[in-house]
Every structure is written in structure tokens, then in C-alpha cells.
Design an enzyme around this catalytic site. Structure first.
Site, PDB file in Angstrom:
ATOM      1  N   CYS A 114       0.820  -1.225   0.000  1.00 36.63           N
ATOM      2  CA  CYS A 114       0.000   0.000   0.000  1.00 36.63           C
ATOM      3  C   CYS A 114       0.848   1.267   0.000  1.00 36.63           C
ATOM      4  CB  CYS A 114      -0.952   0.012   1.189  1.00 36.63           C
ATOM      5  SG  CYS A 114      -2.160  -1.309   1.135  1.00 36.63           S
ATOM      6  N   HIS A 250      -3.025   7.760   1.887  1.00 34.01           N
ATOM      7  CA  HIS A 250      -3.446   6.438   1.420  1.00 34.01           C
ATOM      8  C   HIS A 250      -4.886   6.226   1.890  1.00 34.01           C
ATOM      9  CE1 HIS A 250      -3.829   2.283   0.624  1.00 34.01           C
ATOM     10  NE2 HIS A 250      -3.643   1.870   1.870  1.00 34.01           N
ATOM     11  N   ASN A 280     -10.080   0.534  -0.524  1.00 37.24           N
ATOM     12  CA  ASN A 280      -8.616   0.587  -0.440  1.00 37.24           C
ATOM     13  C   ASN A 280      -8.031  -0.059  -1.695  1.00 37.24           C
ATOM     14  OD1 ASN A 280      -5.917   0.217   0.108  1.00 37.24           O
ATOM     15  ND2 ASN A 280      -6.221  -0.608   2.175  1.00 37.24           N
TER      16      ASN A 280
END
Ligand code: ACO
Length: 323
Positions: A114, A250, A280
Site C-alpha cells: 500500500c 493512502h 482501499n
């Protein structure tokens, strides 16, 4: 005078297939209400049958080239941040290079889950500052839907697929925080935290595997480490929280985003949020958010931006840049 890596174009792609929270209610003991309350997510996009990470990355890269008014052969390099590349090899970046008809330069993948886009920005910046490249396409592209265990309600409702691309080009700056371009980078990792977020497959297991996560632990580390890296990156850039025009974090969980932003002292209205619509998307989440925010007219030239991300490993980092 100094060289700066300046953003010249952005683009993104989201697959056509939109999956609302309510779709999970048929197969899992979950609800739209639970998912929204715990994560902020309302929907996500998933790739269709046969749609690959490289397909999304190519479209995002073409959009960023068009936004910059440049051709593929103006690029010196393509970096694709991904954990869900099409194949073990060749790299997804070389597939993208061919897909956009770029016939020179170099292309490679970068894997920091990520946090991949932040790490890729850092690498592109270093190559531009060293003179190795003048024009670099940095892409975050993921099809995390391939890694989801559809029977695990604590993970499968949180992720989505997509791609975003940012084109960086060398430009002369004054060497101050008023310059456009990347002003500072902070990267970190701590391999002792492998067990809290990982995929239980790979070459050593003979299967692709599924994402496994201890959500509460990841949450705790995320808020602490994201705030810390944001503060270090701001200090390195010589700017403070009051100077920041936009936080582009993020997009993992709205509660992580809100807690982190509060900790670093940036006003909530200065935060770009796309997690509600995208879920996500791992390494794709920040370039997607940048592209969407620019398209909405939120981010404008000369705005001071901080991005921060954390992922499995753990790996985490932040970048301060002036748009
Ligand atoms: N629907 C309904 N109930 C659920 C669901 C679901 N989809 N998922 C879990 N639950 C249940 C759990 O089983 C648990 O039940 P129990 O009390 O009977 O055992 C209960 O809800 C509470 O679970 P918690 O894990 O305590 O819930 P929490 O408030 O911590 O929220 C969440 C879970 C959303 C995963 C949260 O911990 C989180 O967001 N963590 C961060 C993880 C993350 O963002 N990871 C992304 C990858 S890393 C990154 O990108 C930063």
C-alpha cells in the site's frame, strides 16, 4: 539552483464494475451500515473477467500523458508500483511500456504494497535528481480483488481495484520550499510486523493465496506511523502543518485518515478523501486520489501537498510536494 521533479500530468482508471456494500449482504454476515461505520467505504470497483492490472495502468498512463501534453517517447522511465502484477515476470511496467508504445528508456515494477506509490515517487525523484532520467511516469495499479478471501468478512469488504498515474519531469528550482515539485521524502520499514498484514501465497507455496490481516493491530500502527512520517517529511521540506493545502493520504479507512490528520494538525477540509467510492486500492489509492482531486478542481498549481501511506511489511512513508 537545484533540480526538482515536478508533476506535469495525472490520470486514472477505474473498472466499470461497481460493487456496493449491499452486494456483500447476500453471501456474508455483514451490512452496509457496519462497513460504512467502521471503514467509511460505500462502494468499490472490481476488475471484470480478463481485465488485468496492466490494462488499467496503460489507460491511466495514457491519460497522464495527455494531461501533460507529452508523447510516450518523451518518457525516460516507467515505474509501476503494484503487488498484483499480471505475471511473476515480465514486470507489469514493461507490459505498460509496450502498451503505450514507448520504445526507449526503461521500465520496472516496485513492490511496497500500500506504500508502493510513495516509494515509487521517491525512486523516481532520486533518478531525476541524479540526472539518470528527466521524465518519469509513476503508476500505482492494483487488482486486489484477486487476493481476497470472499468468505472473510473482515477483509474482503475493504479493498478495490484501479490505477492512477503521475508524470514527473525535471525542472530547475531555487532550492526553497516555494519550488514546484517534490520537496522531501521519508521512507521507513520494519520487517518484524509481517504477521499482521500479508498474503498467504506466493512462489514458495504454489498458490496465489489470500490477504490476511489483524485489522486492529494494523489500525494502531497506521495512525502512529503515518502521523510520524508526515511530521518528518514536513520538517525535511521546511514546512509546517499550517502551510499544507492538501493532505492526500493512502485511502485505507476513513477513521485512519481522520485520526492521522488530526494528529498532524491539518484542518479536516484540507483532506482529499476517495475511500468512500474506491475502497482501499493499495498502491493505486494515492495517484487515484490525486487525479480525482485535480479533476474536481480541488488541487491547483502551486498547492502544497503531503501524501502518506503504510502497507504490509510494515512499510510506510511520506512525500511533500508542491503541485
Ligand atoms: N461485517 C460485520 N462484522 C464484521 C465485519 C464485517 N464486514 N468484519 C469484522 N466484523 C466483526 C468482527 O468479527 C468482530 O466481531 P466479534 O466482536 O464478534 O469478534 C467485530 O466486527 C469487531 O471487529 P473489530 O476487528 O474489532 O472491528 P474494528 O473496529 O477494528 O474494525 C477494521 C475492523 C475495519 C478492519 C479496522 O480494524 C481497520 O480498518 N483496520 C485497519 C486495516 C486496514 O485498513 N487495512 C488495510 C490494509 S493496510 C493499509 O492499507 C493501511
Amino acid at each position: 539552483m537545484t533540480i526538482r521533479a515536478v508533476v506535469k500530468g495525472v490520470g486514472h482508471f477505474l473498472p466499470e464494475r461497481v460493487v456496493k456494500n449491499s452486494e456483500f449482504e447476500a453471501s456474508l454476515n455483514t451490512s452496509d451500515e457496519w462497513i460504512q461505520a467502521r471503514s467509511g467505504i460505500k462502494q468499490r470497483h472490481f476488475v471484470c473477467e480478463g481485465e488485468k492490472t496492466s490494462d488499467m495502468a496503460i489507460i491511466a498512463a495514457q491519460a497522464a500523458l495527455a494531461d501533460a501534453g507529452l508523447e510516450a517517447n518523451d518518457l525516460d522511465a516507467v515505474i509501476v508500483a503494484t503487488s498484483t502484477g499480471d505475471l511473476i515476470f515480465p514486470s507489469t511496467a514493461t507490459i505498460v511500456q509496450a502498451g503505450i508504445n514507448m520504445t526507449k528508456g526503461f521500465a520496472y515494477d516496485l513492490q511496497a504494497v500500500c506504500a508502493g506509490f510513495v516509494f515509487a515517487l521517491s525512486t523516481a525523484n532520486a533518478q531525476i535528481l541524479s540526472g539518470q532520467a528527466k521524465c518519469v511516469m509513476v503508476i500505482g495499479a492494483e487488482s486486489f480483488s484477486h487476493l481476497l478471501d470472499w468468505e472473510d468478512r473482515s477483509t474482503c469488504v475493504l479493498f478495490g481495484d484501479g490505477a492512477g498515474a503521475v508524470l514527473l519531469q525535471a525542472e530547475q528550482g531555487e532550492g526553497t520550499s516555494n519550488d514546484r515539485g517534490i520537496l522531501s521524502v521519508d521512507l521507513n520499514s520494519d520487517g518484524r510486523h509481517k504477521e499482521i498484514l500479508y498474503v498467504d501465497g506466493g512462489v514458495s507455496t504454489g498458490k496465489t493465496g489470500y490477504l490476511r490481516m489483524q485489522g486492529k493491530e494494523v489500525f494502531r500502527h497506521a495512525v502512529e506511523k503515518l502521523a510520524q512520517t508526515a511530521e518528518v517529511a514536513m520538517e525535511k521540506a521546511g514546512v509546517s502543518a499550517e502551510d499544507i493545502d492538501w493532505v492526500v493520504p493512502h485511502q485505507a479507512n476513513i477513521r485512519i485518515i481522520n485520526s492521522t490528520t488530526k494528529k498532524i494538525g491539518v484542518a479536516p477540509e484540507k483532506v482529499v478523501k476517495t475511500v468512500e467510492e474506491h475502497g482501499n486500492t493499495s498502491a493505486a489509492s494515492i495517484p487515484l486520489a490525486l487525479s480525482v482531486a485535480k479533476a474536481k478542481g480541488q488541487i491547483k498549481e502551486n498547492d502544497l501537498i503531503i501524501t502518506e501511506a503504510i502497507g504490509g511489511g510494515l512499510v510506510w512513508g511520506g512525500v511533500v510536494l508542491r503541485w
